[in-house]
Design an enzyme around this catalytic site. Sequence first.
Site, PDB file in Angstrom:
ATOM      1  N   ARG A  73      -4.040 -14.783 -13.933  1.00 51.98           N
ATOM      2  CA  ARG A  73      -5.488 -14.945 -14.076  1.00 51.98           C
ATOM      3  C   ARG A  73      -5.957 -16.386 -14.170  1.00 51.98           C
ATOM      4  O   ARG A  73      -7.147 -16.634 -14.307  1.00 51.98           O
ATOM      5  CB  ARG A  73      -5.957 -14.179 -15.323  1.00 51.98           C
ATOM      6  CG  ARG A  73      -5.577 -12.711 -15.207  1.00 51.98           C
ATOM      7  CD  ARG A  73      -6.188 -11.848 -16.243  1.00 51.98           C
ATOM      8  NE  ARG A  73      -5.560 -10.515 -16.227  1.00 51.98           N
ATOM      9  CZ  ARG A  73      -5.713  -9.620 -17.201  1.00 51.98           C
ATOM     10  NH1 ARG A  73      -6.445  -9.924 -18.251  1.00 51.98           N
ATOM     11  NH2 ARG A  73      -5.120  -8.448 -17.136  1.00 51.98           N
ATOM     12  N   GLU A 202       6.033  -0.165   8.952  1.00 53.64           N
ATOM     13  CA  GLU A 202       6.925  -0.202   7.762  1.00 53.64           C
ATOM     14  C   GLU A 202       7.048   1.208   7.188  1.00 53.64           C
ATOM     15  O   GLU A 202       8.127   1.730   6.981  1.00 53.64           O
ATOM     16  CB  GLU A 202       6.349  -1.150   6.715  1.00 53.64           C
ATOM     17  CG  GLU A 202       7.148  -1.194   5.422  1.00 53.64           C
ATOM     18  CD  GLU A 202       6.534  -2.112   4.367  1.00 53.64           C
ATOM     19  OE1 GLU A 202       5.330  -2.469   4.467  1.00 53.64           O
ATOM     20  OE2 GLU A 202       7.267  -2.477   3.434  1.00 53.64           O
TER      21      GLU A 202
HETATM   22  O1  LIG Z   1       6.538  -4.711   1.679  1.00 53.12           O
HETATM   23  C1  LIG Z   1       5.324  -4.877   1.565  1.00 53.12           C
HETATM   24  N1  LIG Z   1       4.463  -4.246   2.407  1.00 53.12           N
HETATM   25  C2  LIG Z   1       3.119  -4.406   2.326  1.00 53.12           C
HETATM   26  N2  LIG Z   1       2.514  -5.181   1.388  1.00 53.12           N
HETATM   27  C3  LIG Z   1       3.328  -5.831   0.520  1.00 53.12           C
HETATM   28  C4  LIG Z   1       4.722  -5.724   0.572  1.00 53.12           C
HETATM   29  N3  LIG Z   1       5.249  -6.509  -0.416  1.00 53.12           N
HETATM   30  C5  LIG Z   1       4.219  -7.078  -1.052  1.00 53.12           C
HETATM   31  N4  LIG Z   1       3.050  -6.679  -0.504  1.00 53.12           N
HETATM   32  C6  LIG Z   1       1.745  -7.119  -1.013  1.00 53.12           C
HETATM   33  O2  LIG Z   1       1.147  -5.993  -1.606  1.00 53.12           O
HETATM   34  C7  LIG Z   1      -0.200  -6.371  -1.868  1.00 53.12           C
HETATM   35  C8  LIG Z   1      -1.052  -5.173  -1.680  1.00 53.12           C
HETATM   36  O3  LIG Z   1      -2.330  -5.497  -2.148  1.00 53.12           O
HETATM   37  C9  LIG Z   1      -0.550  -7.508  -0.901  1.00 53.12           C
HETATM   38  O4  LIG Z   1      -0.701  -8.695  -1.643  1.00 53.12           O
HETATM   39  C10 LIG Z   1       0.713  -7.592  -0.037  1.00 53.12           C
HETATM   40  O5  LIG Z   1       0.940  -8.937   0.376  1.00 53.12           O
END
Ligand SMILES: O=c1[nH]cnc2c1ncn2[C@@H]1O[C@H](CO)[C@@H](O)[C@H]1O
Length: 348
Positions: A73, A202
């Site tokens: 924060r 993914e």
């Molecule tokens: O493996 C992943 N796939 C998709 N998003 C991811 C992954 N790892 C981290 N984030 C993160 O998840 C948050 C969702 O608001 C985003 O900040 C994205 O960068």
Amino acid sequence: MGDLTEYIAGLPKAELHVHHVGSASPKIVAELASRYEGTTTVPADETKLAEYFTFTDFRHFIELYLNVVDLIRDPQDIYTLTYEVAGELHRQAVRYAELTCTPYSSMKRGIQGAAYCEAIEQARSDARRDWGIELRWCFDIPGESGIYAAEQTLQVALDQRPDGLISFGLGGPEIGVPRPQFKPFFDVARAEGLRSVPHAGETTGAQTVWDAIEALGAERIGHGIRSIEDPKLVDYLADNQIPLEVCPTSNIRTRAVATLAEHPLAALVAAGVPISINSDDPPMFGTTLCREYAVAAELLELNTVGVTELARAGVRHSFLAEEGRQALLAEIDAYEINWYAEGRDPRH
Ligand SMILES: O=c1[nH]cnc2c1ncn2[C@@H]1O[C@H](CO)[C@@H](O)[C@H]1O
């Protein structure tokens, strides 16, 4: 394998798919959680964190990821986290990394865009001074927060334009978050010289990868492993050399893939799809980049020669300027030569 582990540990690498908050060390996360004891489910005890980061599915992973985001924060936390992440990348012999940052999630929690960018830039120059590591930023849209988050992410990217900013991405869940809605934002980002690197394929099928390419102008795909389901897409990725940023252990820990034996990495490589190996959110997935190289070596049956090629691929698929790429490729060559010069057999 012992020799390979030692070899990988010192092998100079480029990391292209690693998240800012997702890389926060257990020490930092526990310290942040202790400040908000009673208002967060994130444990303030490092040993309990490993258990906490056990995900029933991808949605659960994002839920816990955002619980950690909630602890960040103020800009000083952003600086500390970024500097410490750079230190850990250095320990993985990473010489260049494109770190995925989500400024919107911090701005939503009261951190001004300008202060956010100052903090990451200060960490970037301190990391270069202390470890010689070169960091770049990918600013990604947290897809679950939709169009408003896209507007805010693009605005902070273009208003602040931190020196390290090189690419524009899209993260968060894919289910229920179609890629094409973000086309207008990627069009502007690309017109402004930012490279397009959305997540796709993914947790959903090949269509999201097609959408990322056709609607968002993707030059690389975050994960993209579900492309394997569509032979036409596999051919397209191979023919057009569009690299996938593969993070094997992430896919297992978020349950995107059931077991490593079923991971499509080997099939994608066999079909000529260019890949890089990455750690995604290493502490959350109980892994490191070096361990991801070892996992890839197992899946692809690589020896030291093969893992050196993985490192070269990371450089070649990066957005590092030509001079930096050549310098890092030369570092990799020198490392390989020195390794064998000490009488080791490359056939290991
Ligand atoms: O493996 C992943 N796939 C998709 N998003 C991811 C992954 N790892 C981290 N984030 C993160 O998840 C948050 C969702 O608001 C985003 O900040 C994205 O960068």
